[in-house]
Design a protein around this motif. Structure first.
Motif, PDB file in Angstrom:
ATOM      1  N   ALA A  14       0.830  -1.196   0.000  1.00  0.00           N
ATOM      2  CA  ALA A  14       0.000   0.000   0.000  1.00  0.00           C
ATOM      3  C   ALA A  14       0.861   1.239   0.000  1.00  0.00           C
ATOM      4  O   ALA A  14       0.592   2.206  -0.699  1.00  0.00           O
ATOM      5  N   GLU A  15       1.919   1.197   0.778  1.00  0.00           N
ATOM      6  CA  GLU A  15       2.763   2.370   0.852  1.00  0.00           C
ATOM      7  C   GLU A  15       3.460   2.635  -0.460  1.00  0.00           C
ATOM      8  O   GLU A  15       3.579   3.771  -0.891  1.00  0.00           O
ATOM      9  N   GLN A  48       2.341   1.902  -3.311  1.00  0.00           N
ATOM     10  CA  GLN A  48       1.361   2.457  -4.229  1.00  0.00           C
ATOM     11  C   GLN A  48       1.058   3.908  -3.884  1.00  0.00           C
ATOM     12  O   GLN A  48       0.832   4.727  -4.766  1.00  0.00           O
ATOM     13  N   LEU A  49       1.052   4.193  -2.600  1.00  0.00           N
ATOM     14  CA  LEU A  49       0.833   5.585  -2.204  1.00  0.00           C
ATOM     15  C   LEU A  49       1.952   6.463  -2.752  1.00  0.00           C
ATOM     16  O   LEU A  49       1.719   7.560  -3.248  1.00  0.00           O
ATOM     17  N   ALA A  50       3.178   5.950  -2.647  1.00  0.00           N
ATOM     18  CA  ALA A  50       4.307   6.715  -3.173  1.00  0.00           C
ATOM     19  C   ALA A  50       4.159   6.903  -4.680  1.00  0.00           C
ATOM     20  O   ALA A  50       4.416   7.970  -5.221  1.00  0.00           O
ATOM     21  N   GLN A  51       3.704   5.825  -5.320  1.00  0.00           N
ATOM     22  CA  GLN A  51       3.503   5.912  -6.764  1.00  0.00           C
ATOM     23  C   GLN A  51       2.429   6.936  -7.088  1.00  0.00           C
ATOM     24  O   GLN A  51       2.556   7.740  -8.011  1.00  0.00           O
TER      25      GLN A  51
END
Lengths: 241, 427
Positions: A12-13, A15-18
């Motif tokens: 999730a992280e 993807q959040l960064a992405q």
């Protein structure tokens, strides 16, 4: 202190960064678009419609927040939010005349008048979108389709399906009678009377008992003669908090 | 008209509706009184209201959004526009003796202006300068080079089509009317002038092409932008799914970050389906700001304001970077948890208000009861006027009083009237 994170959270992280990165890129794209076409949105109602429709299709609401990219960079937000204020003011000023029901045409005319000659043009579609956003404020804004156009409700009066369909029936001539309701909608007298009385109580209908055959229930919202009447200073005072 | 080959009026297939036409500043009127040929015709082609006649240089700078120069409206309203093979004629609807005309030979170029908000469709007619042997008419001269015909009640599309046809066919050249109506007898000078005119025509054509090009470019760019936005939406859904699967394993920080991304893009929160970004930093800040801004206005209004009033007040004060309705609601929802001195309250009717924490609506009900008792009975309107409140809030207070048992209602076609609840007090 390095914490051991579950794999799911790591994903999730990532993807959040992405998303954060893509968001920055998108912001740049939007800025570019704005620099070239911001005027187009401002000046071209058809383009605005296209823009809104496309946003809706992909699941984006450009008017959700003044803090959104769309609003900040394209200025669409301010356009519609200000229009919202103007709509509220017109509706408040005219409420005592029409009980809180007004045709989209009249609202359009009055808003244009209020905006003045040199302001940006607005289309009826623009008004509808602004009104849809106002609903969330809880003061009863609603849009009722009648005969090819719309009645805009601006008071928290309860208007159910029965009321709506009678309004639609009344739209043709500006008034309706109990007999017409009974013959068109196949209702019983009691039901027709209840609906009409509710509209009377809310101030949305006026009763003409001197009509030749039977009492007529008129909708002031549909009095076309009133359209061009200016908002009086007293009414204007009522409008501004 | 003259004997022999006469100018012919063109029958119209469309229903003619009322309209007016502008004065033609440089054109001579079509003789005195009503031109006979046209009067006998089966009806004009479309009617238009004429509006502003004089305008600035039509072939001006090709700047797409050059501001329009001042235009003068002339008083030729409410008329019928008629087209013949030789002339464009405007006739007053009420007084048929009153009419003016432009010979088609005076026309250089015509263009359409589609209708917009608050303005009707128009045809702009660019004209040659008036010749020296111009017939007397309403205007002897003008510094302007075009007139505008305003079609207040439609008919513009059809009329433009017919007029364009006539301009192409130029039948007036082969069908002399025999009257001293044709202006440009001086063909030599005419040809010289035409050169300049061609330049203007070309500029107008370029301007139109550029506008078209800009629109289509805008649409193209918009489509590309939307593709990218769509990717963002997909990504947010995928993240939301991950969050759902691992409920509780995502930190609060990450949740807040995610919500703010959604806010920026205008994407509904896929996890909670809540209105976008409720609980973001932005809304928290906003809530604190509101507490500051609204303190005084609330005090001035008896401690309570509807959310619509707040929306208008705050946005009017801001002028720019306005709040969306949702921004306001989301911020207000946080007021309580942030322990701010104002709060959001939602009545049964769905009406939302902001109150000072110190405000106690239930206490206000007691004083409302007094007021109603003094007067015997009151409607929401009457109460509002007495107390100096908005009708919306007055009604809510009376309804609350009723809910608490202090008032009862008399609901008739004459309106909703409240009475002190004697059942309660006098039992």
């Amino acid at each position: 202190q390095a914490k051991y994170k579950e794999r799911g959270t790591v994903l999730a992280e990532d993807q959040l960064a992405q998303m954060s990165k893509q968001l920055d890129m998108f912001k740049t794209n939007l800025e570019e678009f704005a620099s070239k076409h911001k005027q187009e949105i401002r000046k071209n109602p058809e383009f605005r419609v296209q823009f809104q429709d496309m946003c809706a299709t992909i699941g984006v609401d450009p008017l959700a927040s003044g803090k959104g990219f769309w609003s900040e960079m394209l200025g669409v937000g301010d356009f519609y939010y200000e229009l919202g204020v103007q709509i509220i003011e017109v509706c408040l000023a005219l409420k005592h005349r029409n009980g809180g029901l007004i045709t989209l045409e009249e609202l359009h005319q009055q808003v244009l008048k209020g905006r003045g000659k040199f302001a940006q043009d607005v289309s009826q579609d623009d008004l509808l979108r602004a009104i849809k956003k106002l609903k969330v404020l809880g003061n009863g804004f609603g849009i009722i389709p009648v005969g090819g156009t719309f009645l805009i409700q601006s008071v928290p009066a309860e208007l159910n399906m029965d009321h709506t369909v009678v309004l639609q029936l009344a739209e043709k001539k500006g008034f309706v009678t109990v007999s017409e309701i009974k013959s068109s909608l196949k209702w019983e007298t009691e039901r027709a009377k209840q609906v009409l009385e509710h509209l009377l109580k809310e101030g949305m209908a006026w009763l003409d008992e001197q009509a030749p055959e039977e009492p007529q229930y008129w909708l002031p919202a549909l009095f076309t003669e009133l359209y061009s009447q200016e908002i009086t200073p007293e009414e204007a005072k009522e409008a501004i908090p | 008209m003259a004997s022999g080959r006469e100018e012919r009026a063109l029958p119209s297939r469309s229903a003619t509706r009322r309209g007016n036409m502008a004065a033609a500043p440089r054109a001579p009127p079509g003789g005195a009184g009503r031109p006979r040929a046209v009067a006998d015709a089966p009806g004009g082609c479309g009617r238009g209201t004429a509006a502003a006649a004089r305008g600035g240089d039509a072939g001006g700078p090709a700047a797409r959004r050059a501001p329009q120069r001042r235009e003068e409206k002339v008083k030729f309203d409410s008329g019928v526009l008629l087209l013949s093979t030789h002339r464009l004629i405007w006739r007053d609807q009420k007084n048929h003796e009153r009419c003016i005309a432009v010979p088609l030979s005076q026309i250089v170029f015509i263009e359409e202006q589609s209708s917009g908000i608050g303005k009707s469709a128009k045809i702009v007619v660019h004209l040659h300068p008036a010749s020296s042997n111009k017939e007397p008419g309403p205007f002897q001269s003008s510094k302007y080079s075009y007139i505008k015909l305003s079609f207040k009640e439609h008919g513009q599309i059809e009329f433009y089509r017919r007029l364009s046809e006539e301009m192409t066919q130029r039948r007036w050249e082969s069908m002399p009317t025999g009257q001293a109506m044709q202006v440009n007898k001086d063909t030599q000078a005419g040809r010289i002038r035409a050169v300049g005119i061609v330049g203007i025509e070309r500029k107008l054509e370029e301007k139109r092409k550029e506008t078209d090009k800009n629109i289509s470019e805008a649409f193209e760019d918009l489509s590309k932008l939307m593709e990218k936005a769509k990717e963002m939406v997909e990504l947010s859904k995928s993240i939301a799914n991950k969050i759902k699967e691992k409920q509780g394993d995502i930190t609060e920080d990450e949740t807040i970050r995610f919500k703010s991304y959604l806010l920026s893009m205008g994407i509904a929160n896929p996890v909670t389906r809540e209105t976008y970004g409720s609980g973001t930093q932005y809304h928290m800040q906003l809530a604190k700001q509101l507490a500051g801004i609204l303190q005084t206005p609330l005090e001035e209004r008896g401690g309570i304001m509807s959310l619509t009033e707040v929306y208008c007040l705050v946005n009017r004060a801001r002028g720019l970077e306005l709040l969306s309705p949702e921004d306001l609601v989301n911020a207000c929802k946080m007021l309580e948890s942030l322990k701010l001195p104002i709060r959001l309250r939602i009545f049964d009717s769905g009406v939302m208000v902001i109150e000072l924490q110190s405000h106690n609506e239930e206490e206000m009900v007691a004083s409302a009861l007094e007021t109603v008792s003094e007067k015997g009975s009151l409607t929401a309107d009457e109460f509002a006027k007495l107390v100096g409140m908005s009708v919306l809030l007055a009604k809510e207070r009376l309804l609350l009083a009723e809910k608490m048992g202090h008032l009862c209602r008399d609901d008739s076609v004459e309106g909703l009237r409240f009475y002190p609840n004697l059942f309660l007090t006098q039992s």
